[in-house]
Design a protein around this motif. Structure first.
Motif, PDB file in Angstrom:
ATOM      1  N   MET A 145      15.418  17.290   7.975  1.00  0.00           N
ATOM      2  CA  MET A 145      14.705  16.236   7.878  1.00  0.00           C
ATOM      3  C   MET A 145      13.392  16.242   8.491  1.00  0.00           C
ATOM      4  N   ARG A 146      12.421  15.973   7.655  1.00  0.00           N
ATOM      5  CA  ARG A 146      10.995  15.805   8.139  1.00  0.00           C
ATOM      6  C   ARG A 146      10.558  14.563   8.672  1.00  0.00           C
ATOM      7  N   VAL A 147       9.829  14.538   9.743  1.00  0.00           N
ATOM      8  CA  VAL A 147       9.414  13.366  10.205  1.00  0.00           C
ATOM      9  C   VAL A 147       7.980  13.131  10.659  1.00  0.00           C
ATOM     10  N   CYS A 148       7.076  12.259  10.400  1.00  0.00           N
ATOM     11  CA  CYS A 148       5.931  11.807  10.822  1.00  0.00           C
ATOM     12  C   CYS A 148       5.859  10.592  11.838  1.00  0.00           C
ATOM     13  N   GLN A 149       5.764  10.728  12.928  1.00  0.00           N
ATOM     14  CA  GLN A 149       5.602   9.678  14.073  1.00  0.00           C
ATOM     15  C   GLN A 149       4.323   9.066  14.276  1.00  0.00           C
ATOM     16  N   ALA A 150       3.873   7.693  14.112  1.00  0.00           N
ATOM     17  CA  ALA A 150       2.573   7.489  14.414  1.00  0.00           C
ATOM     18  C   ALA A 150       2.674   6.278  15.482  1.00  0.00           C
ATOM     19  N   GLY A 151       3.014   6.638  16.737  1.00  0.00           N
ATOM     20  CA  GLY A 151       3.047   5.720  17.837  1.00  0.00           C
ATOM     21  C   GLY A 151       4.249   4.858  17.940  1.00  0.00           C
ATOM     22  N   HIS A 152       5.205   5.348  17.004  1.00  0.00           N
ATOM     23  CA  HIS A 152       6.548   4.483  16.920  1.00  0.00           C
ATOM     24  C   HIS A 152       7.631   5.001  17.956  1.00  0.00           C
TER      25      HIS A 152
ATOM     26  N   LEU B 108       3.748  14.829   4.892  1.00  0.00           N
ATOM     27  CA  LEU B 108       3.896  13.068   5.108  1.00  0.00           C
ATOM     28  C   LEU B 108       2.969  12.682   6.130  1.00  0.00           C
ATOM     29  N   SER B 109       2.442  13.826   6.865  1.00  0.00           N
ATOM     30  CA  SER B 109       1.357  13.456   7.866  1.00  0.00           C
ATOM     31  C   SER B 109      -0.069  13.095   6.974  1.00  0.00           C
ATOM     32  N   SER B 110      -0.084  13.514   5.699  1.00  0.00           N
ATOM     33  CA  SER B 110      -1.213  13.001   4.914  1.00  0.00           C
ATOM     34  C   SER B 110      -1.248  11.690   4.426  1.00  0.00           C
ATOM     35  N   TYR B 111       0.061  11.201   4.037  1.00  0.00           N
ATOM     36  CA  TYR B 111       0.348   9.776   3.809  1.00  0.00           C
ATOM     37  C   TYR B 111      -0.186   8.947   4.776  1.00  0.00           C
ATOM     38  N   VAL B 112       0.315   9.216   6.087  1.00  0.00           N
ATOM     39  CA  VAL B 112       0.092   8.461   7.279  1.00  0.00           C
ATOM     40  C   VAL B 112      -1.597   8.348   7.685  1.00  0.00           C
ATOM     41  N   GLN B 113      -2.072   9.473   7.533  1.00  0.00           N
ATOM     42  CA  GLN B 113      -3.522   9.572   7.524  1.00  0.00           C
ATOM     43  C   GLN B 113      -4.421   8.705   6.591  1.00  0.00           C
TER      44      GLN B 113
ATOM     45  N   SER C  10      -5.865  12.642  13.399  1.00  0.00           N
ATOM     46  CA  SER C  10      -4.822  13.414  12.845  1.00  0.00           C
ATOM     47  C   SER C  10      -3.324  13.402  13.137  1.00  0.00           C
ATOM     48  N   TYR C  11      -2.323  13.398  12.408  1.00  0.00           N
ATOM     49  CA  TYR C  11      -1.083  13.082  12.565  1.00  0.00           C
ATOM     50  C   TYR C  11       0.034  14.323  12.198  1.00  0.00           C
ATOM     51  N   GLU C  12       0.884  14.562  13.104  1.00  0.00           N
ATOM     52  CA  GLU C  12       1.735  15.528  12.964  1.00  0.00           C
ATOM     53  C   GLU C  12       3.070  15.231  12.361  1.00  0.00           C
ATOM     54  N   GLU C  13       3.891  16.275  11.989  1.00  0.00           N
ATOM     55  CA  GLU C  13       5.244  16.066  11.539  1.00  0.00           C
ATOM     56  C   GLU C  13       6.002  17.067  12.072  1.00  0.00           C
TER      57      GLU C  13
ATOM     58  N   PHE D 109       0.755  -1.203  -0.033  1.00  0.00           N
ATOM     59  CA  PHE D 109      -0.198   0.187  -0.015  1.00  0.00           C
ATOM     60  C   PHE D 109       1.026   1.266   0.078  1.00  0.00           C
ATOM     61  N   ILE D 110       1.833   1.041   0.668  1.00  0.00           N
ATOM     62  CA  ILE D 110       2.896   2.407   0.805  1.00  0.00           C
ATOM     63  C   ILE D 110       3.304   2.773  -0.546  1.00  0.00           C
ATOM     64  N   ILE D 111       3.629   1.669  -1.382  1.00  0.00           N
ATOM     65  CA  ILE D 111       4.146   1.766  -2.932  1.00  0.00           C
ATOM     66  C   ILE D 111       2.908   2.413  -3.534  1.00  0.00           C
ATOM     67  N   ASP D 112       1.646   1.812  -3.486  1.00  0.00           N
ATOM     68  CA  ASP D 112       0.405   2.229  -4.230  1.00  0.00           C
ATOM     69  C   ASP D 112       0.118   3.766  -3.980  1.00  0.00           C
ATOM     70  N   LEU D 113       0.499   4.269  -2.689  1.00  0.00           N
ATOM     71  CA  LEU D 113       0.221   5.559  -2.377  1.00  0.00           C
ATOM     72  C   LEU D 113       1.178   6.338  -3.044  1.00  0.00           C
ATOM     73  N   GLY D 114       2.134   6.008  -3.577  1.00  0.00           N
ATOM     74  CA  GLY D 114       3.155   6.817  -4.192  1.00  0.00           C
ATOM     75  C   GLY D 114       4.240   7.042  -3.310  1.00  0.00           C
ATOM     76  N   VAL D 115       4.249   6.890  -2.024  1.00  0.00           N
ATOM     77  CA  VAL D 115       5.510   7.136  -1.059  1.00  0.00           C
ATOM     78  C   VAL D 115       6.739   6.627  -1.630  1.00  0.00           C
ATOM     79  N   VAL D 116       6.774   5.639  -2.314  1.00  0.00           N
ATOM     80  CA  VAL D 116       7.783   5.299  -2.973  1.00  0.00           C
ATOM     81  C   VAL D 116       7.694   5.198  -4.361  1.00  0.00           C
ATOM     82  N   GLY D 117       8.466   6.027  -5.175  1.00  0.00           N
ATOM     83  CA  GLY D 117       8.568   5.956  -6.500  1.00  0.00           C
ATOM     84  C   GLY D 117       7.900   7.115  -7.213  1.00  0.00           C
ATOM     85  N   ASN D 118       6.686   7.590  -6.516  1.00  0.00           N
ATOM     86  CA  ASN D 118       6.029   8.818  -7.259  1.00  0.00           C
ATOM     87  C   ASN D 118       5.613   9.758  -5.894  1.00  0.00           C
TER      88      ASN D 118
END
Length: 400
Positions: free
Chosen positions: A275-282, A241-246, A312-315, A225-234
């Motif tokens: 460096m931009r970072v979005c942290q989701a419980g990690h 970043l937060s919109s991808y995680v959301q 809502s996720y923050e970065e 799904f990460i590939i399909d969302l375009g995080v990797v490649g597009n």
């Protein structure tokens, strides 16, 4: 079967009941060992007890001993939930009459599998009373199924390792070293890093709830799904970043009986050392400064992905000009238990990274692995471990 669930934690007790609720059994619960024993004395004719080990008052081992003493007319299957795995603990529980263990935090799918195993044991006992020949045939079928399952798991492990990026890579002024240490043949941890062009690159680290085959299957799916969302490649530079995680959170909403969720960290590093970072419980990334000072955590935590809708996720932004290394890792490191059950913890990990500042990058990950083995007393860990060490090659550190 009549199943009695015993745990002093209301949330854990409800999660256990929810995890096995679809199996069609008659479920009962108690919030203490004493309450569970009273129910059995009052006539609750249980077939399986699922109990936490550590509870105030009567522990799970004490409850098991009492159940064995008071119900000698037939065997009640007893499953202990515990984070303790030492040889002494195992022997004391066996002496009390426990049948099986499940390590906490438990995988709901694995718990359901343990209950199914209890079902099979009761079925086999019935078959034994009817015919030794039928029992022999059933054992052969179980052996064949186990052999096939092992073959499938080893094939999946090879596939998973093939999905990981190289353990060592360089992007411009930055180098990375990484490793995955599964707790079993397959892992619920997975990571990747990828070139975004213009001397910019990204990385992510995932930790699926639980471990084993089900968690590994989830890690495959999420990577896809990460590939399909375009995080990797597009990857879209204008998108946060937060919109991808959301979006991932909306896709992977847990629904009974799956309880699927995961923690995640997604980051991009640009040529200007930002460096931009979005942290989701990690777990918090740990940065080591170039001035020789102690390592320090980054981020505020965030909420795991897949548990609730509308999160809502923050970065946050990190200036890497004064940072020598940043370490991304999963909680298999900080929650690695020692022989006496004590966790390795964040402070020990930060001290370990501080001491590793004088080592070349290629020696850092092996040093962490050896520290985990020494602390745990072996390389069969309770949980999957993954680690990525990012080094700013142009930041020269002072001696710690």
């Amino acid at each position: 079967m009549k199943i009695l669930v015993v745990d002093d934690d209301d949330l854990v007790r409800e999660l256990i009941l929810h995890s096995i609720g679809q199996l069609g059994h008659d479920l009962h619960s108690a919030d203490s060992g004493e309450a569970a024993l009273e129910k059995i004395k009052a006539g609750l004719d249980v077939d399986l007890v699922i109990s936490d080990w550590m509870m105030p008052g009567m522990t799970g081992v004490d409850l098991c001993a009492e159940v064995r003493r008071k119900t000698r007319r037939r065997h009640i299957f007893f499953l202990l939930l515990t984070a303790r795995e030492s040889r002494e603990d195992y022997l004391s529980a066996m002496e009390a009459g426990a049948d099986d263990f499940l390590v906490k935090p438990f995988d709901p799918e694995m718990l359901a599998a343990k209950v199914r195993a209890a079902e099979r044991i009761f079925d086999l006992q019935t078959q034994l009373a009817l015919s030794n020949t039928q029992l022999t045939q059933s054992n052969q079928e179980l052996d064949d199924a186990l052999r096939k399952m092992k073959n499938d798991i080893h094939a999946a492990a090879k596939l998973q390792l093939g999905l990981l990026p190289p353990e060592k890579v360089r992007f411009g002024r930055f180098r990375m070293s990484a490793a995955l240490l599964p707790s079993s043949a397959v892992s619920g941890d997975i990571y990747n890093y990828f070139n975004l062009g213009d001397e910019t690159f990204g990385l992510y680290s995932l930790d699926i709830a639980g471990h084993g085959a089900r968690a590994a299957m989830m890690s495959f799916a999420i990577s896809r799904f990460i590939i399909d969302l375009g995080v990797v490649g597009n990857f879209e530079r204008t998108r946060t970043l937060s919109s991808y995680v959301q979006e991932l959170n909306e896709i992977f909403q847990s629904s009974p009986p799956d309880n699927d969720y995961f923690t995640m960290l997604l980051a991009t590093i640009s040529s200007d050392e930002k460096m931009r970072v979005c942290q989701a419980g990690h777990p918090h990334p740990i940065a080591t400064p170039i001035d020789g000072g102690p390592p320090f955590p980054l981020g505020k935590g965030g909420f795991p992905v897949g548990l609730h809708e509308g999160i809502s996720y923050e970065e946050f932004l990190v200036d890497l000009t004064q940072v020598h290394r940043v370490v991304f890792y999963t909680d298999g490191i900080t929650e690695c238990s020692g022989p006496k059950g004590e966790l390795f913890g964040v402070e020990r990990f930060q001290t370990l990274l501080h001491e590793a500042e004088g080592k070349p990058l290629d020696d850092v990950v092996p040093a962490v692995k050896q520290a985990m083995i020494s602390w745990h007393g072996g390389d069969e860990f309770d949980d999957d471990i993954s680690i990525i060490v990012l080094e700013n090659c142009e930041a020269t550190p002072e001696a710690p």
